[in-house]
Motif scaffolding. Structure first.
Motif, PDB file in Angstrom:
ATOM      1  N   SER A  35      -4.144 -13.637  -8.117  1.00  0.00           N
ATOM      2  CA  SER A  35      -4.994 -13.912  -6.961  1.00  0.00           C
ATOM      3  C   SER A  35      -4.139 -13.929  -5.704  1.00  0.00           C
ATOM      4  CB  SER A  35      -5.704 -15.251  -7.137  1.00  0.00           C
ATOM      5  OG  SER A  35      -4.753 -16.284  -7.304  1.00  0.00           O
ATOM      6  N   LEU A  36      -4.780 -13.681  -4.584  1.00  0.00           N
ATOM      7  CA  LEU A  36      -4.062 -13.689  -3.318  1.00  0.00           C
ATOM      8  C   LEU A  36      -3.983 -15.116  -2.800  1.00  0.00           C
ATOM      9  CD1 LEU A  36      -5.782 -10.528  -1.889  1.00  0.00           C
ATOM     10  CD2 LEU A  36      -3.352 -10.737  -2.431  1.00  0.00           C
ATOM     11  N   PRO A  37      -2.818 -15.563  -2.377  1.00  0.00           N
ATOM     12  CA  PRO A  37      -2.663 -16.944  -1.934  1.00  0.00           C
ATOM     13  C   PRO A  37      -3.371 -17.220  -0.611  1.00  0.00           C
ATOM     14  CG  PRO A  37      -0.644 -15.724  -1.556  1.00  0.00           C
ATOM     15  CD  PRO A  37      -1.551 -14.815  -2.327  1.00  0.00           C
ATOM     16  N   THR A  38      -3.501 -18.484  -0.292  1.00  0.00           N
ATOM     17  CA  THR A  38      -4.182 -18.925   0.927  1.00  0.00           C
ATOM     18  C   THR A  38      -3.319 -18.676   2.159  1.00  0.00           C
ATOM     19  OG1 THR A  38      -5.277 -20.662  -0.344  1.00  0.00           O
ATOM     20  CG2 THR A  38      -5.271 -20.904   2.052  1.00  0.00           C
ATOM     21  N   LEU A  39      -3.955 -18.179   3.203  1.00  0.00           N
ATOM     22  CA  LEU A  39      -3.257 -17.987   4.471  1.00  0.00           C
ATOM     23  C   LEU A  39      -2.977 -19.344   5.105  1.00  0.00           C
ATOM     24  CD1 LEU A  39      -2.294 -15.982   6.720  1.00  0.00           C
ATOM     25  CD2 LEU A  39      -4.568 -16.288   7.734  1.00  0.00           C
ATOM     26  N   VAL A  40      -1.735 -19.549   5.527  1.00  0.00           N
ATOM     27  CA  VAL A  40      -1.343 -20.801   6.174  1.00  0.00           C
ATOM     28  C   VAL A  40      -1.283 -20.628   7.695  1.00  0.00           C
ATOM     29  CG1 VAL A  40       0.505 -22.514   6.418  1.00  0.00           C
ATOM     30  CG2 VAL A  40      -0.072 -21.582   4.154  1.00  0.00           C
ATOM     31  N   LYS A  41      -0.775 -19.460   8.129  1.00  0.00           N
ATOM     32  CA  LYS A  41      -0.601 -19.245   9.574  1.00  0.00           C
ATOM     33  C   LYS A  41      -0.700 -17.760   9.897  1.00  0.00           C
ATOM     34  CE  LYS A  41       2.617 -20.284  13.370  1.00  0.00           C
ATOM     35  NZ  LYS A  41       3.953 -20.846  13.719  1.00  0.00           N
ATOM     36  N   ALA A  72       1.932  -8.390  13.583  1.00  0.00           N
ATOM     37  CA  ALA A  72       1.439  -9.748  13.357  1.00  0.00           C
ATOM     38  C   ALA A  72       2.180 -10.308  12.147  1.00  0.00           C
ATOM     39  CB  ALA A  72      -0.063  -9.760  13.122  1.00  0.00           C
ATOM     40  N   ARG A  73       2.407 -11.602  12.178  1.00  0.00           N
ATOM     41  CA  ARG A  73       3.149 -12.280  11.103  1.00  0.00           C
ATOM     42  C   ARG A  73       2.222 -13.255  10.407  1.00  0.00           C
ATOM     43  NH1 ARG A  73       8.596 -15.886  12.196  1.00  0.00           N
ATOM     44  NH2 ARG A  73       8.797 -16.813  10.112  1.00  0.00           N
ATOM     45  N   LEU A  74       2.161 -13.157   9.087  1.00  0.00           N
ATOM     46  CA  LEU A  74       1.296 -14.023   8.293  1.00  0.00           C
ATOM     47  C   LEU A  74       2.142 -14.843   7.337  1.00  0.00           C
ATOM     48  CD1 LEU A  74      -0.239 -11.099   8.786  1.00  0.00           C
ATOM     49  CD2 LEU A  74      -1.994 -12.158   7.391  1.00  0.00           C
ATOM     50  N   SER A  75       1.845 -16.130   7.250  1.00  0.00           N
ATOM     51  CA  SER A  75       2.506 -17.021   6.295  1.00  0.00           C
ATOM     52  C   SER A  75       1.475 -17.489   5.285  1.00  0.00           C
ATOM     53  CB  SER A  75       3.125 -18.219   7.013  1.00  0.00           C
ATOM     54  OG  SER A  75       4.097 -17.794   7.950  1.00  0.00           O
ATOM     55  N   PHE A  76       1.858 -17.450   4.007  1.00  0.00           N
ATOM     56  CA  PHE A  76       0.938 -17.812   2.926  1.00  0.00           C
ATOM     57  C   PHE A  76       1.466 -19.021   2.153  1.00  0.00           C
ATOM     58  CE2 PHE A  76       0.016 -13.404   3.844  1.00  0.00           C
ATOM     59  CZ  PHE A  76      -1.372 -13.345   3.769  1.00  0.00           C
ATOM     60  N   ALA A  77       0.578 -19.633   1.399  1.00  0.00           N
ATOM     61  CA  ALA A  77       0.956 -20.815   0.616  1.00  0.00           C
ATOM     62  C   ALA A  77       1.868 -20.458  -0.546  1.00  0.00           C
ATOM     63  CB  ALA A  77      -0.300 -21.521   0.099  1.00  0.00           C
ATOM     64  N   ASP A  78       1.836 -19.218  -0.973  1.00  0.00           N
ATOM     65  CA  ASP A  78       2.674 -18.772  -2.090  1.00  0.00           C
ATOM     66  C   ASP A  78       3.072 -17.322  -1.839  1.00  0.00           C
ATOM     67  OD1 ASP A  78       4.049 -18.811  -4.442  1.00  0.00           O
ATOM     68  OD2 ASP A  78       2.342 -19.380  -5.704  1.00  0.00           O
ATOM     69  N   ALA A  79       3.972 -16.817  -2.675  1.00  0.00           N
ATOM     70  CA  ALA A  79       4.419 -15.433  -2.522  1.00  0.00           C
ATOM     71  C   ALA A  79       3.286 -14.460  -2.854  1.00  0.00           C
ATOM     72  CB  ALA A  79       5.622 -15.167  -3.427  1.00  0.00           C
ATOM     73  N   ILE A  80       3.244 -13.361  -2.116  1.00  0.00           N
ATOM     74  CA  ILE A  80       2.235 -12.324  -2.322  1.00  0.00           C
ATOM     75  C   ILE A  80       2.689 -11.403  -3.453  1.00  0.00           C
ATOM     76  CG2 ILE A  80       1.214 -10.258  -1.310  1.00  0.00           C
ATOM     77  CD1 ILE A  80      -0.066 -12.421   0.041  1.00  0.00           C
ATOM     78  N   ASP A  81       1.793 -11.120  -4.393  1.00  0.00           N
ATOM     79  CA  ASP A  81       2.069 -10.183  -5.475  1.00  0.00           C
ATOM     80  C   ASP A  81       1.684  -8.778  -5.001  1.00  0.00           C
ATOM     81  OD1 ASP A  81       2.264  -8.645  -7.715  1.00  0.00           O
ATOM     82  OD2 ASP A  81       0.886  -9.828  -8.945  1.00  0.00           O
ATOM     83  N   PRO A  82       2.638  -7.847  -4.889  1.00  0.00           N
ATOM     84  CA  PRO A  82       2.307  -6.505  -4.430  1.00  0.00           C
ATOM     85  C   PRO A  82       1.226  -5.810  -5.270  1.00  0.00           C
ATOM     86  CG  PRO A  82       4.681  -6.811  -4.450  1.00  0.00           C
ATOM     87  CD  PRO A  82       4.085  -8.007  -5.115  1.00  0.00           C
ATOM     88  N   GLY A 122      -6.597 -10.352   1.744  1.00  0.00           N
ATOM     89  CA  GLY A 122      -7.605 -11.385   1.567  1.00  0.00           C
ATOM     90  C   GLY A 122      -7.856 -12.212   2.803  1.00  0.00           C
ATOM     91  N   VAL A 123      -7.502 -11.654   3.971  1.00  0.00           N
ATOM     92  CA  VAL A 123      -7.658 -12.380   5.236  1.00  0.00           C
ATOM     93  C   VAL A 123      -8.783 -11.726   6.026  1.00  0.00           C
ATOM     94  CG1 VAL A 123      -6.541 -13.034   7.413  1.00  0.00           C
ATOM     95  CG2 VAL A 123      -5.208 -12.984   5.283  1.00  0.00           C
TER      96      VAL A 123
END
Length: 460
Positions: free
Chosen positions: A181-187, A221-231, A455-456
């Protein structure tokens, strides 16, 4: 069947090694269909540190590479395309391979930086000015056939074979789609937005003073996620959401450059070559009527038509330089993708004299769709004005085979996955009558494919 295939592979590689005294050996064989995104995902489970994915716009040619049997990379600025081409020819003389009745051979896959003279930033550390790789294991889906090609050094390939055995074992089991699953966007942060708008304003003034006709300026644009993104999860999303785009992924050293580009740079297939003029764009409509209205506006808008014509003129001249005949329609068509529609003109060259697809790439990069015109002055303006290190964004990415045939796309609609951080990129063509805020809005539309794949969801 896959486990039996494993024994056959090892047996054939031993036979080739004993028969031919070459530093590298390769074997190809047909196999049952394997979902290419699933195959890509298995690479991580088998500890392959490098992975590669490519599919053309029609999904007729798909390549997935795991591992690295041989790589060609250079930080040379002036001769990088020729260095790769020369090294590839030299390496092909060092390999013994058995087609096993297939048309498959090892291929070279990779890409180039947009501008080797731009100062590199840390996020692009794993991506030199040119890097192309021969995968250890190559899955090819072409002409409705599935082929596996294994390429290894003729000696000291035990570690590679352990990974291949593990891969074959997993392939013998029931295939499952990647479930990450795609992690949650933090920023979410638009990097240097005001600086970019000022750069657009400055460039418009320079164009009005006659210094350029067009300059393409990109931003990130720079996105920070709660966990690492799986390609693999992003690739799966791109495949579902962008079915008529080139899909690509190049993963190494924990970073993955990935995207879904609508734009072909060039394809060489024997004596024929193909290219695409893609410039001028607008968003898709929310209703059929609005979509048609927007498309018709684009087809008749002077700014976008002029921008498109810059690209048509340059690509036509580039193909004419290597082909006896060039065919192209007199006016552009509309190419409608999920989030955006473009002015589009296909180009076909006949009786191509170029030695390889890379020699054509060298002549064409960057087109006015990604750099501007006049080319040298526009690229210098980008280098000095654009508040961004493009790295491999907007640069050639693709593959080449043993005969010099191959295909390269322009790496737009793309992002760089770096663990929990992701950088996405978008650009627009600036001309004399451009409006800075309109250009800014256009880049927001062009961010949409990668945002959606991550997923954003953001308001336009």
């Amino acid at each position: 069947m896959a486990v039996l295939c494993q024994h056959k592979i090892e047996e054939q590689l031993r036979f080739i090694s004993e028969k031919a005294n070459r530093p590298f050996i390769s074997w190809s064989g047909e196999m049952d269909y394997v979902d290419p995104v699933y195959f890509f995902a298995l690479g991580q489970a088998c500890s392959f540190r490098q992975r590669f994915y490519w599919s053309d716009r029609a999904n007729e040619t798909v390549y997935v590479g795991l591992g690295c049997a041989y790589s060609i990379e250079t930080e040379e600025k002036e001769q990088r395309f020729r260095i790769v081409e020369t090294e590839w020819k030299r390496w092909m003389e060092q390999i013994a391979f058995d087609h096993n009745g297939t048309a498959a051979t090892p291929i070279l896959f990779g890409g180039f930086s947009f501008d080797p003279f731009k100062t590199r930033t840390e996020k692009w550390r794993a991506f030199p000015h040119a890097k192309m790789v021969v995968p250890t294991v190559l899955l090819s889906l072409k002409n409705k056939k599935t082929t596996l090609t294994v390429t290894v050094p003729s000696k000291r390939h035990e570690e590679m074979m352990k990974k291949i055995r593990r891969l074959m074992l997993l392939l013998s089991q029931e295939q499952r789609q990647p479930t990450s699953s795609l992690p949650t966007l933090v920023k979410y942060e638009e990097a240097q937005k005001e600086e970019w708008i000022h750069a657009v304003e400055k460039t418009i003034r320079n164009i009005r003073e006659g210094k350029f006709e067009k300059v393409v300026l990109a931003r990130e644009a720079r996105l920070s996620f709660a966990d690492a993104i799986d390609p693999s999860a992003v690739l799966q999303q791109l495949r579902e959401q962008q079915p008529f785009s080139y899909l690509f992924a190049f993963e190494q050293e924990g970073q993955c450059f990935i995207g879904a580009s609508p734009e072909q740079l060039v394809k060489k297939e024997g004596a024929a070559c193909y290219s695409t003029c893609l410039a001028g764009s607008i968003r898709r409509g929310k209703t059929f009527q609005e979509d048609e209205k927007l498309g018709q506006w684009l087809m008749h808008d002077e700014k976008n038509l002029r921008e498109h014509q810059f690209v048509v003129r340059m690509i036509k001249e580039a193909i004419e330089a290597v082909c006896e005949r060039v065919q192209m329609p007199a006016s552009p068509q509309l190419l409608k993708l999920q989030h955006i529609q473009h002015l589009y003109t296909p180009v076909v060259g006949e009786k191509c004299r170029a030695a390889s697809v890379l020699s054509i790439v060298e002549q064409m990069h960057p087109t006015p769709a990604l750099g501007g015109t006049p080319r040298e002055r526009a690229v210098k303006e980008i280098r000095e004005t654009e508040p961004l290190d493009r790295g491999w964004y907007a640069a050639p990415i693709g593959w080449m085979d043993a005969e010099g045939n191959g295909e390269f796309a322009v790496a737009i609609r793309s992002g760089l996955l770096c663990g929990k951080e992701t950088f996405i990129f978008a650009g627009c063509g600036v001309v004399g009558d451009s409006d800075p805020m309109s250009e800014y809005e256009e880049t927001k539309v062009k961010f949409a494919p990668m945002l959606s794949a991550l997923g954003v969801e953001r308001d336009e």
